[in-house]
Motif scaffolding. Structure first.
Motif, PDB file in Angstrom:
ATOM      1  N   LYS A 109      12.902  37.943  40.754  1.00 55.58           N
ATOM      2  CA  LYS A 109      13.687  36.707  40.856  1.00 55.58           C
ATOM      3  C   LYS A 109      15.121  37.014  41.266  1.00 55.58           C
ATOM      4  N   GLU A 161       1.753  34.251  41.314  1.00 57.03           N
ATOM      5  CA  GLU A 161       2.986  33.584  40.899  1.00 57.03           C
ATOM      6  C   GLU A 161       3.537  32.750  42.067  1.00 57.03           C
ATOM      7  N   SER A 171       2.159  30.103  37.069  1.00 60.76           N
ATOM      8  CA  SER A 171       1.411  31.351  37.221  1.00 60.76           C
ATOM      9  C   SER A 171      -0.023  31.203  36.722  1.00 60.76           C
ATOM     10  N   TYR A 175       8.996  39.730  36.704  1.00 62.02           N
ATOM     11  CA  TYR A 175       9.447  38.416  37.159  1.00 62.02           C
ATOM     12  C   TYR A 175      10.973  38.357  37.273  1.00 62.02           C
ATOM     13  N   VAL A 227       6.633  34.170  31.888  1.00 58.80           N
ATOM     14  CA  VAL A 227       6.544  33.842  33.318  1.00 58.80           C
ATOM     15  C   VAL A 227       6.321  32.347  33.462  1.00 58.80           C
TER      16      VAL A 227
END
Length: 352
Positions: free
Chosen positions: A349, A320, A306, A345, A302
């Motif tokens: 995303k 995040e 974060s 993630y 990540v």
């Protein structure tokens, strides 16, 4: 939820539930078992846990939840981050005017009066570099010396041995007795039970439920303003601690993501939220009782932006900023945490 990748990420988390038993009376539950006798016992109440659970907020809205997200469960060391938030409340209210001031300058008779302890500052306690020495509620700080934690270099000695102490501010060590000493200091600073302050200053402003509790050890009672008050620990190492739902934790995380704002009102100063994320010079993976990912060494999958509140068992609050996302996962096998976070993630995303 119509995102197959996110579905798969959540299922991966569910499939990798904590290896701890759900029954709190089991030997395979909690962290006190690894302490040297006679400190390998519970000093406060605990309760059995629920299943792997979690909730994900994206841009302030619930993207998905699973398990029992409304169930209040013990958070272990996530409560440390809550102590850091309370320190921020104290700064905002002018009770702490300088985090680099020795705590004993204003608070007398509670363990910061002499020797190295008299040099210990608020910042050092928040970064775990204080080297404070003493016994609190029957537990000596020595019990957590040479403690090994996942993201730091392995210690050179055996847990509980008498590691020679260094000057305040020159050595980083994860130590729950010192964290509990910080909590005691905050209690004396506010002159009110910390759960009351936390409810008033943090939980109600973020819109959390009332279905949480923060309790201390059975012997952790002190006199404050003429009343008998329980001091609360920054975790559940020896029992007690914060029991709270994933949904309520997500609201606290969202406030942190929003730099101290919640429901259109300021809860904490933006400066304090940012200060919590400043890397400790001795431990760049650590801020003010939060885990940082600046070099992507804590969780490589990540972004560096974060940061995390982490508790044994394992309990994670993942903030995040890049995606404006808050993830709460309870009772995850920590060996698979980076993989779970990476899957979440990438799935989220792809929605952008």
């Amino acid at each position: 939820m119509q995102n197959p990748a996110l579905n798969q990420a959540v299922q991966f988390a569910i499939d990798h539930e904590s290896t701890w038993d759900r029954d709190c009376t089991s030997a395979n539950w909690g962290v006190h078992h690894g302490d040297p006798a006679p400190y390998n016992k519970l000093y406060g109440p605990v309760h059995s846990r629920g299943p792997n659970s979690g909730t994900i907020l994206l841009q302030g809205k619930t993207l998905t939840s699973w398990g029992e997200p409304k169930r209040a469960d013990v958070t272990f060391s996530v409560a440390k981050t809550y102590l850091a938030l309370l320190a921020g409340v104290a700064v905002d209210r002018g009770l702490i005017t300088d985090v680099n001031e020795p705590i004993g300058k204003k608070l007398k008779g509670i363990g910061f009066d002499s020797g190295n302890n008299a040099l210990v500052t608020w910042a050092q306690m928040l970064q775990q570099t204080s080297e404070w020495e003493g016994t609190l509620f029957g537990l000596p700080d020595q019990v957590d010396r040479y403690r090994a934690v996942t993201f730091a270099k392995a210690p050179d000695g055996v847990k509980g041995d008498a590691r020679p102490l260094q000057k305040a501010g020159t050595y980083w060590e994860y130590n729950d007795v010192r964290i509990n000493q910080l909590s005691l200091a905050l209690l004396h600073l506010f002159q009110r039970p910390l759960p009351e302050v936390f409810r008033e200053a943090i939980m109600r402003p973020v819109g959390a439920s009332e279905d949480w509790k923060w309790v201390g050890y059975d012997n952790a009672w002190v006199e404050i303003a003429g009343k008998r008050v329980q001091s609360v620990p920054g975790g559940t190492h020896w029992g007690g601690g914060m029991s709270v739902s994933a949904e309520d934790q997500a609201l606290v995380g969202q406030m942190m993501l929003d730099n101290g704002m919640a429901q259109g009102k300021r809860v904490l100063s933006e400066d304090w939220i940012k200060r919590m994320q400043v890397p400790c010079a001795l431990a760049p993976f650590y801020g003010y009782l939060v885990w940082l990912n600046g070099e992507q060494k804590v969780f490589p999958s990540v972004p560096a932006s974060s940061y995390f509140a982490v508790g044994a068992g394992s309990s994670f609050t993942w903030i995040e900023p890049e995606l404006k996302m808050v993830v709460i996962i309870r009772w995850l096998n920590s060996a698979h945490a980076d993989a779970v976070f990476g899957k979440i993630y990438q799935a989220v995303k792809a929605l952008a």
